[in-house]
Design a protein around this motif. Structure first.
Motif, short mmCIF file in Angstrom:
data_model
loop_
_atom_site.label_atom_id
_atom_site.label_comp_id
_atom_site.label_asym_id
_atom_site.label_seq_id
_atom_site.Cartn_x
_atom_site.Cartn_y
_atom_site.Cartn_z
N PHE A 42 8.52 34.10 -21.52
CA PHE A 42 7.66 33.61 -20.69
C PHE A 42 6.63 34.74 -20.16
CE2 PHE A 42 5.94 32.66 -16.29
CZ PHE A 42 5.37 31.55 -16.80
N THR A 45 4.86 35.86 -23.48
CA THR A 45 3.75 35.18 -23.94
C THR A 45 2.65 34.99 -23.01
OG1 THR A 45 3.25 32.83 -25.09
CG2 THR A 45 4.35 33.01 -22.83
N ASN A 46 2.84 35.32 -21.83
CA ASN A 46 1.65 35.35 -20.92
C ASN A 46 0.93 36.60 -21.11
OD1 ASN A 46 0.89 32.90 -19.29
ND2 ASN A 46 3.24 33.10 -19.05
N SER A 49 -1.20 36.27 -24.09
CA SER A 49 -2.29 35.24 -23.68
C SER A 49 -3.48 36.22 -23.23
CB SER A 49 -2.00 34.24 -22.75
OG SER A 49 -1.21 33.27 -23.61
N LEU A 50 -2.94 37.05 -22.22
CA LEU A 50 -4.01 37.89 -21.60
C LEU A 50 -4.80 38.90 -22.38
CD1 LEU A 50 -1.96 38.64 -18.02
CD2 LEU A 50 -3.99 37.54 -18.32
N ASN A 120 -2.03 31.56 -29.42
CA ASN A 120 -2.85 31.75 -28.18
C ASN A 120 -4.35 32.24 -28.61
OD1 ASN A 120 -1.34 31.95 -25.75
ND2 ASN A 120 0.07 33.21 -26.92
N PHE A 142 -4.35 27.95 -19.00
CA PHE A 142 -2.87 28.87 -18.54
C PHE A 142 -2.30 27.93 -17.99
CE2 PHE A 142 -5.00 33.15 -19.31
CZ PHE A 142 -3.83 33.59 -19.73
N ASN A 146 1.26 26.78 -19.80
CA ASN A 146 2.78 26.92 -19.16
C ASN A 146 3.40 25.67 -18.73
OD1 ASN A 146 3.04 30.09 -19.23
ND2 ASN A 146 1.10 29.94 -17.97
N TRP A 149 4.89 25.02 -22.06
CA TRP A 149 5.50 25.77 -22.69
C TRP A 149 7.05 25.87 -22.11
CZ3 TRP A 149 8.63 30.21 -21.66
CH2 TRP A 149 8.79 31.01 -22.66
#
Length: 196
Positions: A42, A45-46, A49-50, A120, A142, A146, A149
């Motif tokens: 988690f 993956t974020n 994404s960022l 992403n 986002f 999430n 996800w």
């Protein structure tokens, strides 16, 4: 927005290194270790994404030499994982290890996972649905990503735990390992094709 949510669902639920390894960690180490690993995925993956949203990924991949090195490093590692799954023998497992991969293992896997970058990039650069404000759209994306996800990854974790508890015949466990490894190799091959 519904089209975006549907795209998120189908792009995330399809077998890739994150969900397959989640099932494998669940099968090999159980719920608690699996939840820690999902936590790492988690975070990872974020972070991906960022990196995509901020343009960092585009800036890094603009250098052909760096892009090639990163590509081959990630493809090599994912192929290694696929082979370890395929040759795990008669036990459904991600890889045979004494210790679960943990939070850091999840972060690292996502950092080198070509599917994470491809998904992403597709989600955050396409599927525009809030033309009034790019910042609002990104924030909503986002949240939606999430919200989809998390349950998908916990479903894969549950699947891995369930498969292990079922004490399936040796032949069936080998078939599951081969299918998981083949799915991961498909991601590797798709990434290789996309690179060319």
């Amino acid at each position: 927005m519904l089209t975006f949510a549907a795209a998120v669902f189908f792009l995330i639920i399809t077998p890739g290194p994150g969900v397959l390894s989640t099932a494998g960690v669940g099968a090999a180490f159980g719920a608690r270790a699996g939840a820690r690993y999902v936590g790492g995925l988690f975070i990872g993956t974020n972070l991906v994404s960022l990196a995509v949203v901020s343009g960092l990924t585009a800036a890094l991949l603009a250098d052909d030499r760096l892009r090639t090195v990163l590509f081959f490093a990630s493809i090599t590692y994912l192929a290694y994982l696929a082979l370890r799954i395929a040759f795990a023998g008669s036990k459904v497992a991600f890889i045979e290890r004494q210790n679960p991969p943990g939070v850091l293992g999840g972060i690292v896997l996502q950092a080198i996972n070509p599917k994470a970058y491809a998904v992403n990039t597709a989600l955050f650069t396409g599927f525009n649905f809030w033309p009034q404000s790019l910042a609002t759209e990104i924030a909503l994306k986002f949240l939606i990503v999430n919200a989809i996800w998390i349950p998908i990854h916990f479903a894969w974790l549950w699947l891995g735990i369930t498969l292990q508890r079922m004490n399936l015949p040796t032949r069936v466990q080998r078939i599951i390992n081969i299918v998981m490894a083949s799915s991961m190799m498909a991601v590797v091959l798709l990434a290789a094709i996309a690179q060319n």
